[in-house]
Motif scaffolding. Structure first.
Motif, PDB file in Angstrom:
ATOM      1  N   ASP A 139     -37.798 -12.757  36.582  1.00  0.00           N
ATOM      2  CA  ASP A 139     -37.091 -14.024  36.409  1.00  0.00           C
ATOM      3  C   ASP A 139     -35.973 -14.082  37.454  1.00  0.00           C
ATOM      4  O   ASP A 139     -35.738 -13.122  38.208  1.00  0.00           O
ATOM      5  N   ASP A 144     -40.784 -25.399  38.160  1.00  0.00           N
ATOM      6  CA  ASP A 144     -40.760 -25.422  36.691  1.00  0.00           C
ATOM      7  C   ASP A 144     -41.051 -26.844  36.235  1.00  0.00           C
ATOM      8  O   ASP A 144     -40.140 -27.668  36.163  1.00  0.00           O
ATOM      9  N   THR A 161     -32.692 -24.623  39.181  1.00  0.00           N
ATOM     10  CA  THR A 161     -33.034 -24.121  37.851  1.00  0.00           C
ATOM     11  C   THR A 161     -32.372 -22.773  37.579  1.00  0.00           C
ATOM     12  O   THR A 161     -32.794 -22.047  36.692  1.00  0.00           O
TER      13      THR A 161
HETATM   14  C1  NOJ Z   1     -34.947 -18.952  34.841  1.00  0.00           C
HETATM   15  C2  NOJ Z   1     -35.768 -19.253  33.629  1.00  0.00           C
HETATM   16  O1  NOJ Z   1     -35.561 -18.258  32.654  1.00  0.00           O
HETATM   17  C3  NOJ Z   1     -37.255 -19.364  33.902  1.00  0.00           C
HETATM   18  O2  NOJ Z   1     -37.875 -19.881  32.754  1.00  0.00           O
HETATM   19  C4  NOJ Z   1     -37.531 -20.225  35.088  1.00  0.00           C
HETATM   20  O3  NOJ Z   1     -38.906 -20.316  35.308  1.00  0.00           O
HETATM   21  C5  NOJ Z   1     -36.822 -19.631  36.290  1.00  0.00           C
HETATM   22  N1  NOJ Z   1     -35.398 -19.602  36.041  1.00  0.00           N
HETATM   23  C6  NOJ Z   1     -37.113 -20.399  37.568  1.00  0.00           C
HETATM   24  O4  NOJ Z   1     -36.521 -21.624  37.536  1.00  0.00           O
END
Ligand code: NOJ
Length: 708
Positions: A270, A92, A41
């Motif tokens: 983040d 996520d 992610t």
């Molecule tokens: C970046 C994203 O902005 C966030 O929404 C997400 O939870 C994290 N990566 C972890 O995957």
């Protein structure tokens, strides 16, 4: 463990072990690369420069999934962890884990907290079964600009609706019982604090500069409301806010989040955002970046290693930071304890298969999908007559199973029902043909078709993180397809899929009926087929306005008044090359049912701080369709000391309306809810008139006089 035991554990920890708890890594650091199990992610991080020993102190893992893999990682980790503090696993799953529900923007069009809560509850059950204890959801960033790819993850342009749905989602994830996360529940992580939805010009990761009046009046409200459900975590956002990277903002993370909004849980950065304090040009090196994040109160650093590498130097130089470090570690240990990890750090591998994709969850995914669709236009084309013999499905989404939407976690295309499959099952007596391109369709089949379902929209991978667009109009070949079908004189309806509102002015005149379906998850095809057949009735209403053309964005219903309101004159607040207003506004959504409002009454003409006023009405369904109706109440304050929006949503209610029934709906109107944040950041309402409106927001239904 009792509180005291947790404190004792903390006292036994070395400084490095404490810093480890504040670090989150992806799964491969612990058990090597395990094929197919990790959901990526974010961008791969360059070498994090960590020793084996340091990895052995880390507190949490991101992106790993499946009970078997998680047990393996946990086992290997605990073997080398001196104090045997179990890892916490985070993921996520923003609209489902393995059973995939509609994208959040779609779900919000149901305006239904119960639906959102149940979606979250099913998701939590699956996450927990797979060994994951924290979900990076909900996202309650207020969104007004559909160029921003992440609007698909949001609940739309209204702060109250976004806050309430966020709160419902947290309740659904956490399943609280007596202040503890319940069985099959996960800790929710509210994100992205703060104002990430306002990135400049809709470009992801760009800066945000806004007045504090705008912030506290609108952008901060959804988080503030959602925080009432006590999410265990909050994620700070990537953007800078009024000149400070949020990850380094003491103002936002301490003064606003902790002091003003009373958040007591864990703040996580983040992905790689601690390191980004340096790339934003606010820190000279990694150590300084880590110092700033520490000082701002970021408890966990996500997938970068600055805390582990520089934390000891940083906290050794400051007593204040040593105290903060202990408090941060205690917050993390407390969450692990509340989740029962010290008693049992493992998950039952056999149970996982039973709990993933339960029949109940799949049935609910279909219901949620039905209620997320919005009928934007209908010139008596839909629903299709049950006796149709030949149905032709055309366009890019005619056959595809790629209808889940972005961020589909462990969802599988092969478990998703395409439109073609859904239509075949629902219209069993009809001949159904599907082609992605008009040229592929034999002329005689085209001729014979009683109805054409023409699919339009944007592929799922064009929205989501890092997918901002400068042009949100329909692709040229799709516009051409609409024109061709229109020219042929055939009876047709368009079915739209996208992760954002699109600008449809160039084609809308040619389209006789348009059902907007966003991305609907695993049951997309069935849900759309039921709506098209009339077995289900569309009841969704837009939560984000559809612009006419891209240049109108950002576009939202509650814009501030102008001294020169838009009208025919060129000396008014409008664009010279575009009609005034959106193509379809926030709140728009048609139904097959014939719904009538009557007996609209206010219980009093004046309102005070002490006296609430009831607005009551009767709503009748004069049709054979079983439906739901969302009643939206708006206000405007025609004279105020500071400029207020042209219209503001005060409240809404959703009711079920079986065929030929009548229901009474009552709103309790409070002066408090009519107030606004003025330039001095006070919540005020000046004495005078307030106008009230329903649904389309254009016809006044009454006035109240506020007496202070
Ligand atoms: C970046 C994203 O902005 C966030 O929404 C997400 O939870 C994290 N990566 C972890 O995957």
């Amino acid at each position: 463990m009792e509180k005291e035991q947790l404190r004792e554990l903390l006292n036994r920890m070395t400084l490095d072990e404490k810093l480890g708890q504040l670090t989150q890594l992806t799964g491969e650091h612990f058990a090597g690369k395990i094929d197919d199990e990790m959901v990526e992610t974010g961008p791969a991080m360059e070498d994090l420069d960590l020793s084996e020993e340091q990895v052995g102190t880390v507190g949490s893992v991101l992106g790993s999934s499946s009970a078997k893999v998680i047990n393996l990682i946990q086992e290997k980790y605990l073997e080398r962890s001196r104090l045997k503090i179990p890892l916490l696993f985070m993921h996520d799953a923003i609209h489902g884990y393995r059973t995939i529900f509609p994208i959040p923007l779609g779900l919000s069009c149901s305006w239904d907290s119960e639906i959102v809560k149940k979606v979250a509850a099913y998701t939590a059950t699956e996450l927990r079964a797979a060994g994951i204890q924290v979900n990076f959801s909900p996202m309650t960033d207020l969104v007004r600009d559909s160029r921003w790819g992440r609007v698909m993850e949001a609940f739309g342009e209204d702060h109250i609706l976004s806050g309430r749905l966020g709160k419902a989602m947290i309740d659904g994830y956490q399943k609280e019982v007596n202040g503890r996360i319940g069985e099959h529940g996960v800790a929710a992580c509210l994100k992205h604090f703060a104002a990430y939805g306002a990135v400049h010009a809709g470009k992801d990761y760009a800066s945000v500069d806004m007045s504090l009046r705008e912030f506290f009046g609108y952008y901060a409200r959804p988080y503030e409301i959602a925080l009432e459900a006590k999410p265990r975590m909050v994620m700070s956002s990537f953007n800078s806010f009024n000149g400070e990277p949020v990850t380094a903002s003491k103002y936002l993370l301490k003064e606003v989040l902790r002091d003003k909004f009373q958040f007591e849980g864990i703040v996580i950065s983040d992905w790689g955002a601690v390191a980004e304090i340096k790339s934003a040009g606010v820190a000279e090196n990694d150590k300084e970046a880590a110092t700033e994040a520490f000082k701002a109160g970021v408890d966990i650093e996500m997938v970068s290693s600055n805390y582990l590498r520089h934390g000891a130097d940083i906290v050794n130089a400051s007593e204040e930071l040593q105290t903060w470090l202990d408090a941060a570690v205690l917050r993390i240990l407390t969450l692990k304890n509340n989740l029962g990890l010290f008693e049992n750090p493992y998950v039952n591998e056999e149970e996982e298969a039973v709990l993933l994709r339960s029949e109940e969850a799949i049935a609910f995914a279909k219901q949620a999908a039905v209620e997320s669709c919005v009928l934007l236009k209908n010139e008596k084309v839909l629903p299709i007559n049950a006796s149709v013999k030949n149905i032709l499905i055309l366009g890019p989404f005619a056959k595809t199973k790629e209808l889940m939407g972005g961020w589909s976690c462990k969802g599988r295309f092969e478990e998703t029902i395409s439109l073609e499959e859904g239509i075949r099952t629902t219209f069993q007596a009809a001949k159904v043909n599907a082609y992605e391109k008009l040229e592929e369709c034999p002329a005689d089949l085209y001729e014979k078709a009683d109805i054409i379902l023409l699919t339009i929209g944007e592929p799922w991978y064009q929205s989501g993180e890092g997918h901002s667009s400068t042009n949100i109009e329909l692709a040229a070949e799709q516009q051409e397809l609409v024109r061709e079908v229109k020219k042929s004189g055939k009876n047709f309806a368009c079915i739209g899929f996208s992760g954002r509102p699109l600008a449809l002015e160039s084609v809308i005149e040619d389209i006789p009926a348009l059902l907007w379906c966003w991305y609907l998850g695993n049951c997309a095809g069935t849900a759309v087929a039921e709506l098209i057949s009339g077995a289900a009735t569309p009841s969704g209403k837009l939560t984000m306005s559809f612009p006419r053309v891209t240049g109108q964005t950002p576009l939202y219903y509650n814009e501030y008044r102008s001294g020169k309101p838009a009208n025919d004159s060129s000396y008014s607040s409008r664009y010279q090359d575009c009609e005034i207003g959106p193509l379809y506004s926030f709140g728009h959504g048609l139904s097959y049912a014939d719904i009538e409002y009557s007996n609209i009454q206010l219980s009093a003409a004046t309102i005070t701080e002490q006296r609430t006023v009831q607005l009551s009405m009767e709503i009748t369904n004069n049709s054979e369709y079983d439906t739901k109706e969302t009643v939206i109440l708006y206000m405007d304050d025609p004279v105020s000391k500071n400029v207020r929006p042209v219209k503001e949503m005060l409240d809404y209610q959703r009711i079920t309306l079986p065929p030929y029934t009548k229901k009474k709906v009552v709103f309790d109107i409070k002066a408090e809810d009519m107030k606004y944040i003025n330039n001095q950041l006070e919540k005020v309402l000046e004495p005078g008139e307030i106008n009230l409106y329903l649904n389309d927001g254009k016809t006044p239904i009454g006035k109240l006089i506020y007496v202070s």
